[in-house]
Design a protein around this motif. Structure first.
Motif, PDB file in Angstrom:
ATOM      1  N   ALA A  99       0.769  -1.242   0.025  1.00 62.67           N
ATOM      2  CA  ALA A  99       0.012  -0.024   0.024  1.00 62.67           C
ATOM      3  C   ALA A  99       0.862   1.141   0.005  1.00 62.67           C
ATOM      4  CB  ALA A  99      -1.078  -0.040   1.224  1.00 62.67           C
ATOM      5  N   SER A 100       1.886   1.230   0.604  1.00 66.75           N
ATOM      6  CA  SER A 100       2.929   2.381   0.526  1.00 66.75           C
ATOM      7  C   SER A 100       3.454   2.541  -0.812  1.00 66.75           C
ATOM      8  CB  SER A 100       4.205   1.980   1.603  1.00 66.75           C
ATOM      9  OG  SER A 100       4.937   3.012   1.482  1.00 66.75           O
ATOM     10  N   TRP A 101       3.681   1.729  -1.560  1.00 61.15           N
ATOM     11  CA  TRP A 101       3.944   1.909  -3.224  1.00 61.15           C
ATOM     12  C   TRP A 101       3.084   2.686  -3.774  1.00 61.15           C
ATOM     13  CZ3 TRP A 101       2.078   0.259  -7.661  1.00 61.15           C
ATOM     14  CH2 TRP A 101       2.655   0.727  -8.829  1.00 61.15           C
ATOM     15  N   VAL A 102       1.697   2.029  -3.455  1.00 57.98           N
ATOM     16  CA  VAL A 102       0.390   2.505  -4.009  1.00 57.98           C
ATOM     17  C   VAL A 102       0.139   4.138  -3.773  1.00 57.98           C
ATOM     18  CG1 VAL A 102      -1.875   2.275  -4.493  1.00 57.98           C
ATOM     19  CG2 VAL A 102      -0.540   0.386  -4.570  1.00 57.98           C
ATOM     20  N   THR A 103       0.282   4.071  -2.482  1.00 57.86           N
ATOM     21  CA  THR A 103       0.045   5.624  -2.047  1.00 57.86           C
ATOM     22  C   THR A 103       1.014   6.621  -2.512  1.00 57.86           C
ATOM     23  OG1 THR A 103      -0.839   4.700  -0.055  1.00 57.86           O
ATOM     24  CG2 THR A 103      -0.295   6.969  -0.030  1.00 57.86           C
ATOM     25  N   ARG A 104       2.211   6.333  -2.687  1.00 59.75           N
ATOM     26  CA  ARG A 104       3.312   7.180  -3.252  1.00 59.75           C
ATOM     27  C   ARG A 104       3.208   7.286  -4.769  1.00 59.75           C
ATOM     28  NH1 ARG A 104       8.566   9.094  -1.737  1.00 59.75           N
ATOM     29  NH2 ARG A 104       9.895   8.961  -3.407  1.00 59.75           N
ATOM     30  N   ALA A 105       2.990   6.145  -5.665  1.00 61.13           N
ATOM     31  CA  ALA A 105       3.159   6.296  -6.846  1.00 61.13           C
ATOM     32  C   ALA A 105       1.775   6.592  -7.432  1.00 61.13           C
ATOM     33  CB  ALA A 105       3.716   4.863  -7.425  1.00 61.13           C
ATOM     34  N   ARG A 108      -3.286   8.865  -3.027  1.00 60.86           N
ATOM     35  CA  ARG A 108      -3.933   8.488  -1.936  1.00 60.86           C
ATOM     36  C   ARG A 108      -5.362   7.748  -2.066  1.00 60.86           C
ATOM     37  NH1 ARG A 108       0.887  10.452  -1.391  1.00 60.86           N
ATOM     38  NH2 ARG A 108       1.362  11.788   0.379  1.00 60.86           N
ATOM     39  N   LYS A 109      -5.961   8.104  -3.091  1.00 65.12           N
ATOM     40  CA  LYS A 109      -7.302   7.810  -3.572  1.00 65.12           C
ATOM     41  C   LYS A 109      -7.305   6.239  -3.847  1.00 65.12           C
ATOM     42  CE  LYS A 109     -10.937   8.731  -6.936  1.00 65.12           C
ATOM     43  NZ  LYS A 109     -11.344   9.661  -7.976  1.00 65.12           N
ATOM     44  N   PRO A 110      -6.456   5.739  -4.708  1.00 69.15           N
ATOM     45  CA  PRO A 110      -6.324   4.364  -5.144  1.00 69.15           C
ATOM     46  C   PRO A 110      -6.349   3.492  -4.172  1.00 69.15           C
ATOM     47  CG  PRO A 110      -5.223   5.650  -6.791  1.00 69.15           C
ATOM     48  CD  PRO A 110      -5.341   6.505  -5.518  1.00 69.15           C
ATOM     49  N   SER A 111      -5.502   3.904  -2.980  1.00 71.92           N
ATOM     50  CA  SER A 111      -5.259   2.979  -1.748  1.00 71.92           C
ATOM     51  C   SER A 111      -6.458   2.878  -1.197  1.00 71.92           C
ATOM     52  CB  SER A 111      -4.396   3.512  -1.041  1.00 71.92           C
ATOM     53  OG  SER A 111      -2.732   3.190  -1.294  1.00 71.92           O
ATOM     54  N   ILE A 112      -7.202   3.934  -0.851  1.00 74.14           N
ATOM     55  CA  ILE A 112      -8.479   3.802  -0.383  1.00 74.14           C
ATOM     56  C   ILE A 112      -9.393   3.085  -0.925  1.00 74.14           C
ATOM     57  CG2 ILE A 112     -10.507   5.096   0.643  1.00 74.14           C
ATOM     58  CD1 ILE A 112      -8.565   7.693   0.987  1.00 74.14           C
ATOM     59  N   GLU A 412       1.414  13.353  10.923  1.00 81.65           N
ATOM     60  CA  GLU A 412       1.730  14.840  10.677  1.00 81.65           C
ATOM     61  C   GLU A 412       3.173  15.041  10.742  1.00 81.65           C
ATOM     62  OE1 GLU A 412      -0.556  17.115  13.423  1.00 81.65           O
ATOM     63  OE2 GLU A 412       0.259  16.373  15.241  1.00 81.65           O
ATOM     64  N   ILE A 413       4.169  14.125  11.161  1.00 82.14           N
ATOM     65  CA  ILE A 413       5.407  14.562  11.390  1.00 82.14           C
ATOM     66  C   ILE A 413       6.353  14.086  10.425  1.00 82.14           C
ATOM     67  CG2 ILE A 413       5.194  14.376  13.971  1.00 82.14           C
ATOM     68  CD1 ILE A 413       6.520  11.579  13.721  1.00 82.14           C
ATOM     69  N   PHE A 414       5.950  13.430   9.241  1.00 83.20           N
ATOM     70  CA  PHE A 414       6.811  13.074   8.357  1.00 83.20           C
ATOM     71  C   PHE A 414       7.097  14.051   7.062  1.00 83.20           C
ATOM     72  CE2 PHE A 414       5.127   9.025   9.694  1.00 83.20           C
ATOM     73  CZ  PHE A 414       6.139   8.280  10.576  1.00 83.20           C
ATOM     74  N   PRO A 415       8.161  14.417   6.804  1.00 86.86           N
ATOM     75  CA  PRO A 415       8.409  15.170   5.358  1.00 86.86           C
ATOM     76  C   PRO A 415       7.760  14.404   4.198  1.00 86.86           C
ATOM     77  CG  PRO A 415      10.514  14.949   6.591  1.00 86.86           C
ATOM     78  CD  PRO A 415       9.383  14.082   7.345  1.00 86.86           C
ATOM     79  N   LEU A 416       7.661  14.842   3.108  1.00 83.75           N
ATOM     80  CA  LEU A 416       6.925  14.508   2.037  1.00 83.75           C
ATOM     81  C   LEU A 416       7.713  13.298   1.521  1.00 83.75           C
ATOM     82  CD1 LEU A 416       4.310  14.343   0.102  1.00 83.75           C
ATOM     83  CD2 LEU A 416       5.624  16.024  -1.396  1.00 83.75           C
ATOM     84  N   GLU A 417       9.244  13.523   1.409  1.00 87.10           N
ATOM     85  CA  GLU A 417       9.938  12.458   0.925  1.00 87.10           C
ATOM     86  C   GLU A 417       9.951  11.155   1.583  1.00 87.10           C
ATOM     87  OE1 GLU A 417      12.791  15.113   3.276  1.00 87.10           O
ATOM     88  OE2 GLU A 417      10.950  15.332   2.178  1.00 87.10           O
ATOM     89  N   ILE A 418       9.496  11.158   2.824  1.00 83.75           N
ATOM     90  CA  ILE A 418       9.499   9.847   3.608  1.00 83.75           C
ATOM     91  C   ILE A 418       8.013   9.440   3.995  1.00 83.75           C
ATOM     92  CG2 ILE A 418      12.045   9.706   4.142  1.00 83.75           C
ATOM     93  CD1 ILE A 418      11.177  10.804   6.892  1.00 83.75           C
ATOM     94  N   ARG A 419       7.073  10.388   3.637  1.00 84.66           N
ATOM     95  CA  ARG A 419       5.871  10.434   4.322  1.00 84.66           C
ATOM     96  C   ARG A 419       5.084   9.008   4.184  1.00 84.66           C
ATOM     97  NH1 ARG A 419       2.657  15.529   3.084  1.00 84.66           N
ATOM     98  NH2 ARG A 419       4.318  16.218   4.568  1.00 84.66           N
ATOM     99  N   SER A 420       5.281   8.257   2.827  1.00 79.52           N
ATOM    100  CA  SER A 420       4.479   7.187   2.731  1.00 79.52           C
ATOM    101  C   SER A 420       5.080   5.833   3.479  1.00 79.52           C
ATOM    102  CB  SER A 420       4.360   6.777   1.081  1.00 79.52           C
ATOM    103  OG  SER A 420       5.640   6.778   0.494  1.00 79.52           O
TER     104      SER A 420
END
Length: 508
Positions: A99-105, A108-112, A412-420
């Motif tokens: 799901a992390s790969w799906v959310t990033r690539a 968010r909508k496809p993962s949900i 809420e604490i992760f920068p975008l580059e490592i968020r997923s």
């Protein structure tokens, strides 16, 4: 020396307000929480139903009914029975990394959407199950659904919400979990009364209702501006979405921060490797510690096995399910209160107040059970209802602290580059220890007896101290400026501050 103080300044503030568009989008996304909560509530209820035990776990049913010498604390001790509950979390653990790969690539909508579809299939299999293997396969599909939803929904809520209201909106995820669990408890209470003994099928199959709503609703969900920028160089589309989300045309400051964060994100090929770097050490520690502590509060003991626990202290089948409904109402109301006050009081205050409340109530429950409940017989009705009240106090403490904040703070604490990647670690750790607690609790109850509550009480002390010393306040801080809270924290600045100084020295 200051301990975990809030940041000195509020940073650059963005324009915007709560819009109907954001509220409706977040309400639909938060249905992912309803799915998770429904499963938590339903599994504990059906495993206390005699018709369900008789069909799938006959040895537990026989032990409960005929073995008069067995300890009150050991009647339900069965690894096969706990595997029904815990199998979901193994599947969720595995699926969250995909799901992390799906959310990033893909967004968010496809993962949900994937989460809702998998949960729908799992509900159908569970309701129609005619043997143990079909039952477990249904649980595995439910786990896939929960893995995707828990990975994407908290991120979606945090990214859609204005910074000023991010706590309230993100806490809507835990509120939705509470609504799901409460709905499950009410349905269990009703279906248990079906004399023909197939009420458990309704309980399991009704999971299809929130799954259908989420799956259909996800088709119409907008993607978050953060995700649009991360996956595309067309910033105009992201700006239009940001204007619609914030209800104002003046979004340039926030857009600039999103573009800057995205440009950093696109240079990262391996986010799971990146998060191990020293400058992300605070976020990594929180991604592991917070979900671990959330599980060893002991809340899932109550969530999964409340009806069994209430039967252990002497309440009947129907009274046990009704008691679970009562604690579900308490948890839902307390989480709603948390939504109203989290952006005013802050995260740290609620963590600490809730921790003290949980500790006191757990020690009292353990003391009463140790003094009043032996291996045979029950305890007096007065003590039984006192235990019920104290468990309600405990659930309320969790409901406005570690329940919602355990999802809010990591998201809420992760920068975008490592968020997923960070969110996947959070969900994975949560699933690992949810599995451990679910799989071992009935055995621990059998061996520890009343001491189980003292065991979890000690962990509550540890986690409250952890928050007091090591968690900075994050309220009102824009999500793409969150790195400031670590640079200004008394402890973490020693780690991330050294990285910044090293970078300046290396720069020409």
């Amino acid at each position: 020396m200051a301990v975990g103080l809030a940041i000195a300044g509020e940073g650059r503030q963005y324009n915007g307000r709560i819009t109907r568009f954001v509220v409706l989008s977040c309400m639909m996304a938060a249905m992912g929480g309803v799915l998770f909560g429904y499963d938590i509530g339903i599994s504990g209820g059906v495993t206390s139903m005699e018709s369900f035990l008789k069909k799938f776990f006959p040895e537990v049913y026989t032990r409960m009914k005929k073995d008069i010498n067995i300890s009150n604390y050991c009647k339900y001790d069965s690894q096969l029975l706990t595997s029904f509950t815990s199998s979901l979390y193994v599947a969720g653990l595995v699926s969250t990394f995909f799901a992390s790969w799906v959310t990033r690539a893909l967004g968010r909508k496809p993962s949900i959407l994937a989460g809702g579809a998998a949960f729908l299939a799992g509900a159908a299999l569970g309701g129609a199950a005619f043997n143990f293997y079909m039952l477990i396969l249904g649980r595995v599909l439910l786990g896939v659904g929960v893995g995707f939803a828990n990975q994407a929904v908290p991120l979606y809520l945090s990214e859609m919400a204005p910074p000023k209201y991010r706590g309230a909106i993100n806490n809507g995820f835990q509120f939705s979990i509470g609504i799901g669990a409460l709905s499950a408890n009410i349905i269990n209470f009703g279906t248990e009364k079906i004399k023909a003994g197939w009420g458990w099928r309704i309980s399991l199959a009704m999971a299809a209702v929130p799954a259908s709503i989420l799956t259909l609703g996800a088709l119409f969900l907008p993607e978050t501006p953060n995700s649009l920028i991360q996956r595309s160089s067309d910033h105009h589309k992201a700006k239009q979405m940001l204007q619609r989300v914030r209800g104002t045309n003046d979004v340039q400051a926030e857009l600039d921060d999103l573009v800057k964060a995205s440009s950093i994100s696109k240079t990262i090929e391996h986010p799971f490797k990146k998060i191990l770097e020293r400058k992300y050490r605070p976020q990594l520690v929180m991604a592991i510690s917070i979900p671990f502590f959330q599980q060893v509060t002991g809340i899932n003991v109550i969530a999964f096995y409340a009806p069994i626990l209430f039967r252990t202290i002497g309440l009947g089948e129907s009274a046990s399910l009704l008691s679970a409904v009562t604690t579900g109402i308490v948890g839902t109301v307390s989480t709603f209160i948390s939504m109203l006050i989290v952006d005013k009081l802050g995260r740290r205050a609620l963590f600490i107040i809730g921790g003290i409340q949980m500790f006191i109530s757990q020690i009292m429950v353990g003391g009463i059970m140790a003094a009043q409940l032996g291996d045979q017989g029950g305890i007096g009705k007065g003590y039984a209802y006192l235990v019920l009240i104290l468990i309600g106090v405990y659930v309320a403490g969790f409901g406005w602290s570690w329940g919602p904040l355990g999802w809010l703070v990591p998201s809420e604490i992760f920068p975008l580059e490592i968020r997923s990647a960070g969110q996947s670690i959070t969900v994975a750790v949560s699933f690992i220890f949810t599995f451990v607690v679910a799989q071992t609790f009935l055995a621990m109850l059998c061996h520890f007896k009343a001491g189980i509550f003292f065991f979890f009480g000690v962990w509550v002390v540890v986690m409250t101290a952890f928050v007091y010393f090591l968690l900075p306040e994050t309220k009102n801080m824009p999500i793409e400026q969150m790195d400031r809270v670590w640079r200004e924290h008394w402890f973490w600045r020693r780690i991330v501050g050294e990285v910044i100084r090293e970078c300046k020295i290396e720069a020409p």
